[in-house]
Design a protein around this motif. Structure first.
Motif, PDB file in Angstrom:
ATOM      1  N   ASN A 137       0.737  -1.175  -0.035  1.00 11.93           N
ATOM      2  CA  ASN A 137       0.206   0.073  -0.183  1.00 11.93           C
ATOM      3  C   ASN A 137       0.735   1.357   0.058  1.00 11.93           C
ATOM      4  O   ASN A 137       0.134   2.491  -0.027  1.00 11.93           O
ATOM      5  N   THR A 138       2.193   1.269  -0.239  1.00 12.45           N
ATOM      6  CA  THR A 138       3.021   2.208  -0.263  1.00 12.45           C
ATOM      7  C   THR A 138       2.679   3.323  -1.105  1.00 12.45           C
ATOM      8  O   THR A 138       2.494   4.590  -0.924  1.00 12.45           O
ATOM      9  N   THR A 139       2.257   2.993  -2.424  1.00 15.48           N
ATOM     10  CA  THR A 139       1.935   3.828  -3.517  1.00 15.48           C
ATOM     11  C   THR A 139       0.824   4.572  -3.124  1.00 15.48           C
ATOM     12  O   THR A 139       0.729   5.830  -3.263  1.00 15.48           O
ATOM     13  N   PRO A 140      -0.567   3.870  -2.838  1.00 16.02           N
ATOM     14  CA  PRO A 140      -1.694   4.509  -2.585  1.00 16.02           C
ATOM     15  C   PRO A 140      -1.616   5.502  -1.332  1.00 16.02           C
ATOM     16  O   PRO A 140      -2.230   6.548  -1.271  1.00 16.02           O
TER      17      PRO A 140
ATOM     18  N   LEU B 238       1.064   7.018  -0.079  1.00 12.71           N
ATOM     19  CA  LEU B 238       1.657   8.534  -0.582  1.00 12.71           C
ATOM     20  C   LEU B 238       0.971   9.323  -1.588  1.00 12.71           C
ATOM     21  O   LEU B 238       0.854  10.545  -1.398  1.00 12.71           O
ATOM     22  N   ALA B 239       0.187   8.506  -2.433  1.00 16.86           N
ATOM     23  CA  ALA B 239      -0.833   9.432  -3.416  1.00 16.86           C
ATOM     24  C   ALA B 239      -1.941  10.081  -2.603  1.00 16.86           C
ATOM     25  O   ALA B 239      -2.384  11.076  -3.134  1.00 16.86           O
TER      26      ALA B 239
ATOM     27  N   GLU C 215       8.934  -0.989  -2.990  1.00 18.08           N
ATOM     28  CA  GLU C 215       8.259   0.177  -2.734  1.00 18.08           C
ATOM     29  C   GLU C 215       8.691   1.076  -1.552  1.00 18.08           C
ATOM     30  O   GLU C 215       8.886   2.250  -1.622  1.00 18.08           O
TER      31      GLU C 215
ATOM     32  N   PHE D 247      10.834   4.466  -1.303  1.00 11.74           N
ATOM     33  CA  PHE D 247      10.157   5.643  -0.701  1.00 11.74           C
ATOM     34  C   PHE D 247      11.510   6.130   0.167  1.00 11.74           C
ATOM     35  O   PHE D 247      11.760   7.306   0.493  1.00 11.74           O
TER      36      PHE D 247
END
Length: 213
Positions: A149-152, A154-155, A190, A194
């Motif tokens: 879930n790193t990408t969602p 940060l988004a 991911e 980061f």
């Protein structure tokens, strides 16, 4: 002995350079450009609250100021923000209204606490019990969720932020797992990406993990 309140002209942060909770506070101080002195907690097994700046929970970090004593990383960070002459956009845990953000913050703090328990159990010379084995399994599961879930996450953070408690804690967690060799982190692509971006900040470079001598 703790510094008497009337003697505190510069904030005193009590902690350890090898502590992820302490690093959170020190990174916030660096980001907010608040000068402080650093007092190292020498004995992690001490049961004397005075060694922890009066914190009855026997935990670090603690910050002593002219206004009083602040227990815990989040309390310390909030007071540093109040003390700062800067006015950055800081995203705090209560600002995380989306489930993915709130859950990420919860899991980061849970993972940090779990890691401390595992390290202290090893330091105390006890073997890994069934409960500790469960905690390690939980830690692996939490890190897998954070990786996925790193990408969602940060988004979903406000794009106009200057600093967020979530990102600082996530960074400190991942780097501490690597530093203390509690859990291999090489497979977390991911999370490592980061961290590579976040560690270019001056606050990261000024607070690198090390063992105090």
């Amino acid at each position: 002995m703790p510094v008497a309140r009337e003697d505190v002209t510069t904030p005193v942060i009590i902690g350890r350079s090898s502590s992820h909770f302490t690093r959170i506070a020190r990174m916030f101080a660096a980001e907010l450009r608040v000068d402080y002195s650093f007092r190292v907690l020498r004995d992690l097994l001490s049961s004397n609250p005075e060694d922890y700046g009066g914190n009855p929970a026997l935990r670090i970090p603690v910050m002593q100021t002219s206004r009083g004593v602040w227990f815990g990383a989040l309390n310390v960070c909030r007071e540093l923000r109040r003390m700062s002459s800067l006015t950055p956009r800081v995203v705090w845990p209560e600002d995380l209204e989306a489930p993915v953000l709130a859950n990420a913050q919860e899991l980061v703090l849970q993972a940090m606490s779990t890691e401390v328990t595992l390290i202290m159990s090893k330091l105390g010379g006890t073997g890994e019990s069934a409960h500790q084995s469960k905690m390690r399994t939980g830690l692996v599961s939490m890190m897998s969720w954070l990786e996925e879930n790193t990408t969602p996450v940060l988004a979903a953070l406000p794009p106009d932020r200057d600093l967020s408690f979530l990102e600082v804690t996530l960074f400190c967690l991942v780097k501490h797992l690597e530093f203390r060799e509690v859990l291999p982190t090489a497979s977390y692509e991911e999370l490592n990406a980061f961290c590579q971006r976040f560690e270019t900040r001056a606050s990261s470079q000024e607070t690198t993990f090390r063992f105090d001598t």
